[in-house]
Write an enzyme that holds these catalytic residues in place. Structure first.
Site: not given
Length: 302
Positions: A11, A95-96, A120, A204, A253
């Site tokens: 992202q 991440s994503l 998500r 996070h 995560q």
């Protein structure tokens, strides 16, 4: 003989217009956007190609948009350099982007992966709305110095290391007020710069705690398979074969720091020396150069 690994962006890499050229020139890419719109219930292609930026940048839209556009970029690479795709031996995503990597590696199919990413993004948006929060990139400090900065200005609020990206680039995450205090104090700790990031919340960290449970419920209903190539986890910078282990790590995560530098060092130590950033932007390519200037990283244009 080079060992090839693919990297998928996270992202923040989204831009209005991304994927338009691919969709107009490559039927396989157009089909991805069409299938995505059927799953999501709205015209994802229109948002990617035309914006508006404020809507595309929202967490609930940007995550599916980047997921689909990165896979469209993969189709472009497959069409232009099929041998490169066939020769790829590992993957990682920021991440994503880890979800994009999982679909490429056959852990989830496209539709299931997209549904998970949609949920998500929605869950993370809700968690962000519940507690105003953000992220700040701290440039020029080591991890121990950044931790000391967080400790100094936290004042009982959430503020912690969220992304360990490369030497001298560490992202912290926390409440809006704590992030503002950190940005103001960063130079007094020796930082070159503190850059607030254009994201919706304190990703996070424990501020995303409600989102991890919702994600667990979604992932519980998704069939998952052992990866056909290693996918390096953001949580521990190692690949995993067990679908159940992968499922649990994807849940963790959301609230755990992203160990991106360690993930790249793992791949380099395993002999990977040729990387492709598959998706919008060149952020991962830049980070990799800061980690090890010797490795080569190509960008796949979108």
């Amino acid at each position: 003989m080079s060992r090839i690994a693919f990297l998928f962006p996270g992202q923040g890499a989204q831009t209005v217009g991304m994927g338009k050229r691919l969709a107009e020139s490559l039927p396989a890419a157009r089909r991805l956007y069409d299938r995505a719109s059927e799953v999501l219930g709205y015209d994802l292609a229109k948002l990617c190609f035309e914006g508006p930026a404020e809507e595309l940048d929202s967490t609930v839209i940007s995550q599916p948009a980047l997921f689909v556009t990165s896979l469209a970029a993969l189709e472009s690479l497959r069409a232009e350099s099929p041998d490169v795709v066939l020769s790829c031996e590992a993957a990682a995503g920021l991440s994503l982007g880890e979800y994009t990597a999982m679909v490429f590696a056959g852990v989830m199919d496209f539709e299931d992966g997209l549904r998970v990413v949609q949920q998500r993004g929605a869950a993370m948006q809700e968690a962000s709305d519940a507690t105003p929060s953000g992220m700040v990139s701290i440039l020029g400090l080591e991890q121990v110095q950044v931790a000391a900065l967080c400790e100094k200005v936290r004042q009982g609020e959430v503020l912690q290391v969220a992304n360990l990206l490369c030497p001298g680039n560490i992202v912290i995450s926390g409440t809006v007020a704590a992030c503002e205090r950190a940005a103001e104090a960063a130079q007094s700790f020796g930082a070159m710069k503190a850059v607030p990031l254009a994201v919706a919340g304190g990703f996070h960290t424990g501020l995303m705690r409600p989102a991890d449970q919702r994600l667990a419920e979604v992932l519980a209903g998704v069939p998952m398979h052992p990866p056909r190539i290693p996918v390096v986890s953001n949580v521990d910078a190692r690949p995993h074969d067990s679908p159940e282990e992968i499922r649990q790590l994807l849940i963790q995560q959301v609230v755990q720091p992203v160990l991106w530098e360690a993930s790249m060092r793992y791949l380099i130590a395993e002999g990977f020396d040729l990387f492709y950033e598959v998706g919008p932007g060149r952020v991962l390519r830049g980070l990799l150069k800061r980690i090890d200037r010797r490795v080569v990283c190509h960008s796949v244009e979108v």
